[in-house]
Design a protein around this motif. Structure first.
Motif, PDB file in Angstrom:
ATOM      1  N   ARG A  89      47.914  91.995 164.840  1.00 20.50           N
ATOM      2  CA  ARG A  89      48.879  92.371 165.885  1.00 20.50           C
ATOM      3  C   ARG A  89      48.314  93.406 166.860  1.00 20.50           C
ATOM      4  O   ARG A  89      48.860  93.635 167.918  1.00 20.50           O
ATOM      5  CB  ARG A  89      50.163  92.897 165.254  1.00 20.50           C
ATOM      6  CG  ARG A  89      50.932  91.772 164.597  1.00 20.50           C
ATOM      7  CD  ARG A  89      52.240  92.231 164.049  1.00 20.50           C
ATOM      8  NE  ARG A  89      52.877  91.116 163.375  1.00 20.50           N
ATOM      9  CZ  ARG A  89      54.073  91.180 162.839  1.00 20.50           C
ATOM     10  NH1 ARG A  89      54.772  92.290 162.904  1.00 20.50           N
ATOM     11  NH2 ARG A  89      54.589  90.126 162.251  1.00 20.50           N
ATOM     12  N   PHE A  90      47.235  94.065 166.434  1.00 17.71           N
ATOM     13  CA  PHE A  90      46.575  95.038 167.319  1.00 17.71           C
ATOM     14  C   PHE A  90      45.276  94.440 167.878  1.00 17.71           C
ATOM     15  O   PHE A  90      44.466  95.150 168.454  1.00 17.71           O
ATOM     16  CB  PHE A  90      46.281  96.329 166.547  1.00 17.71           C
ATOM     17  CG  PHE A  90      47.532  97.105 166.205  1.00 17.71           C
ATOM     18  CD1 PHE A  90      47.970  98.144 167.014  1.00 17.71           C
ATOM     19  CD2 PHE A  90      48.295  96.764 165.092  1.00 17.71           C
ATOM     20  CE1 PHE A  90      49.129  98.840 166.714  1.00 17.71           C
ATOM     21  CE2 PHE A  90      49.457  97.456 164.784  1.00 17.71           C
ATOM     22  CZ  PHE A  90      49.880  98.502 165.598  1.00 17.71           C
ATOM     23  N   GLY A  91      45.086  93.141 167.608  1.00 22.44           N
ATOM     24  CA  GLY A  91      43.859  92.485 168.055  1.00 22.44           C
ATOM     25  C   GLY A  91      42.641  93.018 167.324  1.00 22.44           C
ATOM     26  O   GLY A  91      41.525  92.997 167.853  1.00 22.44           O
ATOM     27  N   LYS A  92      42.851  93.511 166.102  1.00 20.09           N
ATOM     28  CA  LYS A  92      41.757  94.135 165.358  1.00 20.09           C
ATOM     29  C   LYS A  92      41.456  93.362 164.077  1.00 20.09           C
ATOM     30  O   LYS A  92      42.316  92.641 163.563  1.00 20.09           O
ATOM     31  CB  LYS A  92      42.130  95.572 164.966  1.00 20.09           C
ATOM     32  CG  LYS A  92      42.424  96.520 166.102  1.00 20.09           C
ATOM     33  CD  LYS A  92      41.251  96.785 167.021  1.00 20.09           C
ATOM     34  CE  LYS A  92      40.013  97.268 166.359  1.00 20.09           C
ATOM     35  NZ  LYS A  92      39.800  98.692 166.404  1.00 20.09           N
ATOM     36  N   GLY A  93      40.264  93.569 163.548  1.00 16.51           N
ATOM     37  CA  GLY A  93      39.928  93.037 162.224  1.00 16.51           C
ATOM     38  C   GLY A  93      40.289  94.061 161.163  1.00 16.51           C
ATOM     39  O   GLY A  93      40.766  95.164 161.479  1.00 16.51           O
TER      40      GLY A  93
ATOM     41  N   GLN B 115      40.323 102.572 168.273  1.00 15.85           N
ATOM     42  CA  GLN B 115      41.398 102.740 167.312  1.00 15.85           C
ATOM     43  C   GLN B 115      42.560 101.792 167.612  1.00 15.85           C
ATOM     44  O   GLN B 115      42.663 101.347 168.765  1.00 15.85           O
ATOM     45  CB  GLN B 115      41.859 104.194 167.285  1.00 15.85           C
ATOM     46  CG  GLN B 115      42.459 104.707 168.587  1.00 15.85           C
ATOM     47  CD  GLN B 115      42.782 106.180 168.457  1.00 15.85           C
ATOM     48  OE1 GLN B 115      41.904 107.004 168.335  1.00 15.85           O
ATOM     49  NE2 GLN B 115      44.054 106.506 168.476  1.00 15.85           N
ATOM     50  N   PRO B 116      43.377 101.470 166.619  1.00 17.92           N
ATOM     51  CA  PRO B 116      43.283 101.886 165.226  1.00 17.92           C
ATOM     52  C   PRO B 116      42.268 101.040 164.439  1.00 17.92           C
ATOM     53  O   PRO B 116      42.139  99.852 164.687  1.00 17.92           O
ATOM     54  CB  PRO B 116      44.705 101.633 164.693  1.00 17.92           C
ATOM     55  CG  PRO B 116      45.241 100.515 165.547  1.00 17.92           C
ATOM     56  CD  PRO B 116      44.591 100.647 166.884  1.00 17.92           C
ATOM     57  N   ILE B 117      41.585 101.698 163.499  1.00 20.86           N
ATOM     58  CA  ILE B 117      40.624 101.006 162.641  1.00 20.86           C
ATOM     59  C   ILE B 117      41.310 100.807 161.293  1.00 20.86           C
ATOM     60  O   ILE B 117      41.734 101.779 160.661  1.00 20.86           O
ATOM     61  CB  ILE B 117      39.341 101.852 162.500  1.00 20.86           C
ATOM     62  CG1 ILE B 117      38.671 101.994 163.874  1.00 20.86           C
ATOM     63  CG2 ILE B 117      38.384 101.229 161.484  1.00 20.86           C
ATOM     64  CD1 ILE B 117      37.654 103.111 163.971  1.00 20.86           C
ATOM     65  N   PHE B 118      41.459  99.539 160.890  1.00 24.50           N
ATOM     66  CA  PHE B 118      42.188  99.233 159.652  1.00 24.50           C
ATOM     67  C   PHE B 118      41.195  99.104 158.498  1.00 24.50           C
ATOM     68  O   PHE B 118      40.228  98.338 158.596  1.00 24.50           O
ATOM     69  CB  PHE B 118      42.982  97.935 159.811  1.00 24.50           C
ATOM     70  CG  PHE B 118      44.101  98.057 160.814  1.00 24.50           C
ATOM     71  CD1 PHE B 118      45.360  98.499 160.416  1.00 24.50           C
ATOM     72  CD2 PHE B 118      43.905  97.743 162.153  1.00 24.50           C
ATOM     73  CE1 PHE B 118      46.392  98.631 161.328  1.00 24.50           C
ATOM     74  CE2 PHE B 118      44.932  97.870 163.074  1.00 24.50           C
ATOM     75  CZ  PHE B 118      46.181  98.317 162.662  1.00 24.50           C
ATOM     76  N   LEU B 119      41.461  99.839 157.416  1.00 26.20           N
ATOM     77  CA  LEU B 119      40.537  99.877 156.274  1.00 26.20           C
ATOM     78  C   LEU B 119      41.283  99.661 154.973  1.00 26.20           C
ATOM     79  O   LEU B 119      42.394 100.171 154.812  1.00 26.20           O
ATOM     80  CB  LEU B 119      39.926 101.274 156.145  1.00 26.20           C
ATOM     81  CG  LEU B 119      39.173 101.863 157.306  1.00 26.20           C
ATOM     82  CD1 LEU B 119      38.974 103.354 157.062  1.00 26.20           C
ATOM     83  CD2 LEU B 119      37.818 101.168 157.417  1.00 26.20           C
ATOM     84  N   THR B 120      40.661  98.923 154.051  1.00 27.24           N
ATOM     85  CA  THR B 120      41.183  98.955 152.676  1.00 27.24           C
ATOM     86  C   THR B 120      40.037  99.348 151.749  1.00 27.24           C
ATOM     87  O   THR B 120      38.877  98.996 151.979  1.00 27.24           O
ATOM     88  CB  THR B 120      41.772  97.604 152.207  1.00 27.24           C
ATOM     89  OG1 THR B 120      40.719  96.655 152.044  1.00 27.24           O
ATOM     90  CG2 THR B 120      42.801  97.051 153.170  1.00 27.24           C
ATOM     91  N   PHE B 121      40.370 100.111 150.692  1.00 34.36           N
ATOM     92  CA  PHE B 121      39.373 100.540 149.711  1.00 34.36           C
ATOM     93  C   PHE B 121      39.642  99.865 148.381  1.00 34.36           C
ATOM     94  O   PHE B 121      40.792  99.750 147.945  1.00 34.36           O
ATOM     95  CB  PHE B 121      39.388 102.062 149.549  1.00 34.36           C
ATOM     96  CG  PHE B 121      38.746 102.758 150.712  1.00 34.36           C
ATOM     97  CD1 PHE B 121      37.366 102.882 150.771  1.00 34.36           C
ATOM     98  CD2 PHE B 121      39.508 103.236 151.758  1.00 34.36           C
ATOM     99  CE1 PHE B 121      36.753 103.496 151.860  1.00 34.36           C
ATOM    100  CE2 PHE B 121      38.903 103.851 152.845  1.00 34.36           C
ATOM    101  CZ  PHE B 121      37.526 103.980 152.889  1.00 34.36           C
ATOM    102  N   GLN B 122      38.556  99.440 147.760  1.00 38.80           N
ATOM    103  CA  GLN B 122      38.643  98.775 146.468  1.00 38.80           C
ATOM    104  C   GLN B 122      39.204  99.742 145.421  1.00 38.80           C
ATOM    105  O   GLN B 122      38.886 100.935 145.446  1.00 38.80           O
ATOM    106  CB  GLN B 122      37.231  98.361 146.064  1.00 38.80           C
ATOM    107  CG  GLN B 122      37.184  97.304 145.025  1.00 38.80           C
ATOM    108  CD  GLN B 122      35.759  96.799 144.826  1.00 38.80           C
ATOM    109  OE1 GLN B 122      35.017  97.333 144.017  1.00 38.80           O
ATOM    110  NE2 GLN B 122      35.380  95.770 145.550  1.00 38.80           N
ATOM    111  N   SER B 123      39.994  99.180 144.527  1.00 40.15           N
ATOM    112  CA  SER B 123      40.541  99.995 143.450  1.00 40.15           C
ATOM    113  C   SER B 123      39.384 100.610 142.660  1.00 40.15           C
ATOM    114  O   SER B 123      38.435  99.917 142.293  1.00 40.15           O
ATOM    115  CB  SER B 123      41.409  99.067 142.591  1.00 40.15           C
ATOM    116  OG  SER B 123      41.341  99.401 141.271  1.00 40.15           O
TER     117      SER B 123
END
Ligand SMILES: Cc1cc2nc3c(=O)[nH]c(=O)nc-3n(C[C@H](O)[C@H](O)[C@H](O)COP(=O)(O)OP(=O)(O)OC[C@H]3O[C@@H](n4cnc5c(N)ncnc54)[C@H](O)[C@@H]3O)c2cc1C
Length: 324
Positions: free
Chosen positions: A110-114, A150-158
């Protein structure tokens, strides 16, 4: 330019998902590099927002709407979109959970980001931060740098960060944010119920754990013989429990038990971070793996590079002799 960091707090009916503390720890570390305290966002759980306010955060926002009582990707993506637009953060930090994997790509799009997903670490350099993701079942690490917008979308592994290292402070302000949340297009089924654990491995002094390298259910007998010789408890990595070769309450790792025995013997376990997080505090770690590059050797005190099916009978026999 930077409006800091937004960290997503996951919950199930108001009960915190513990990986969110890992996300707070990651966001705080990232915050140190850009000199900003993270802001936490909770969706539809006011009392949890108060609980989270005990951490060292700029503030905690609870997005309030009746549609958020139950998770759907439509409602979560809409609520998070509004929070991100309102706060305009440089980074949005989330844990790489099943729920986040479900809605976060839609949110980023929705922000045109990966989405820089499933990161295992980050390294702040003078002008940019490098995020590392593991590829090809841990054979390669890829360093990823965002486009900087920005915004930079990040997920971190458990397991990539430790929840108990999330820094607490007296009390962050809690704000309620109204949101316009649409009627979801899907109806969730009853939530999945975790099976109650019958076996408590946390008190075991010696653990023999098997991984996919054991190859077949029949070969588990070899590990059981070693357990017998040592007086050890048998445990496993997740694929073994997923295959139902051993019950789920024998699983060690981020979605299993956390153990710290005197001796942990890892047989044919590669050493994925989700496994390590459950056993890395063992006093002595012994690993048998035919791959000399397997990450388990990074934390092992003793290692045998070789075929466990050949090594096990010899090891068991030698231990029997020593004990007799
Ligand atoms: C959200 C999430 C939660 C997770 N939670 C957990 C968790 O709680 N616990 C967990 O364990 N995993 C968990 N995982 C899975 C984790 O990422 C790994 O996939 C898993 O730990 C790998 O298990 P393994 O080491 O047995 O298998 P593999 O990674 O396939 O490794 C098998 C190893 O055996 C070695 N091998 C093969 N044959 C032999 C032989 N004959 N002799 C000696 N060595 C041999 C190979 O060299 C290899 O290193 C989770 C993943 C996710 C995404």
């Amino acid at each position: 330019m930077s409006n800091g960091i937004l960290v997503f707090i996951e919950h199930k009916a108001g009960a915190l998902n513990k990986t969110s503390l890992e996300a707070i720890a990651a966001a705080q570390q990232l915050g140190n590099s850009i000199n900003a305290k993270p802001t936490a966002v909770v969706l539809g759980a006011a009392s949890l927002a108060n609980e989270i306010a005990a951490y060292d955060l700029e503030k905690v926002i609870n997005v309030d709407h009746t549609q958020l009582a139950e998770y759907t990707s439509d409602t979560y993506a809409a609520a998070m979109e509004q929070a991100v637009r309102a706060l305009d953060p440089q980074y949005v930090v989330m844990s790489h959970t099943y729920l986040v994997r479900d809605f976060a790509p839609k949110l980023a799009a929705r922000f045109g980001k990966g989405l820089i997903s499933d990161c295992i670490r980050m390294n702040a350099e003078s002008d940019k931060t490098v995020f590392t993701r593991r590829l090809f079942l841990g054979k390669l690490d890829a360093d990823v740098v965002s486009d900087g917008e920005q915004p930079i979308f990040l997920t971190f592994q458990s397991g990539a960060f430790r929840g108990d290292q999330a820094v607490k402070e007296s009390s962050a302000a809690v704000e309620q944010m109204p949101a316009d949340v649409p009627e979801p297009r899907m109806k969730p089924e009853a939530p999945f119920q975790e099976v109650k654990q019958a076996v408590d491995l946390s008190k075991a002094e010696i653990i023999v754990a098997i991984g996919r390298g054991i190859k077949s259910k029949d070969n588990i007998a070899l590990a059981e013989k070693l357990c017998e010789a040592l007086g050890a408890d048998l445990a496993a990595s997740r694929p073994i429990c997923d295959a139902e070769w051993l019950p789920i309450d024998r699983q060690i790792g981020s979605s299993g038990q956390t153990v710290a025995p005197k001796l942990y013997i890892a047989l044919g376990i590669s050493g994925a971070i989700q496994h390590l997080v459950g056993m890395k505090n063992s006093q002595t770690i012994v690993a048998i793996n035919k791959d000399p590059e397997a990450p388990i050797f990074d934390i092992a005190d003793y290692g045998i590079v070789g075929d466990l099916l050949e090594a096990l009978p010899v090891l068991t026999e030698e231990i029997r002799k020593l004990k007799s």
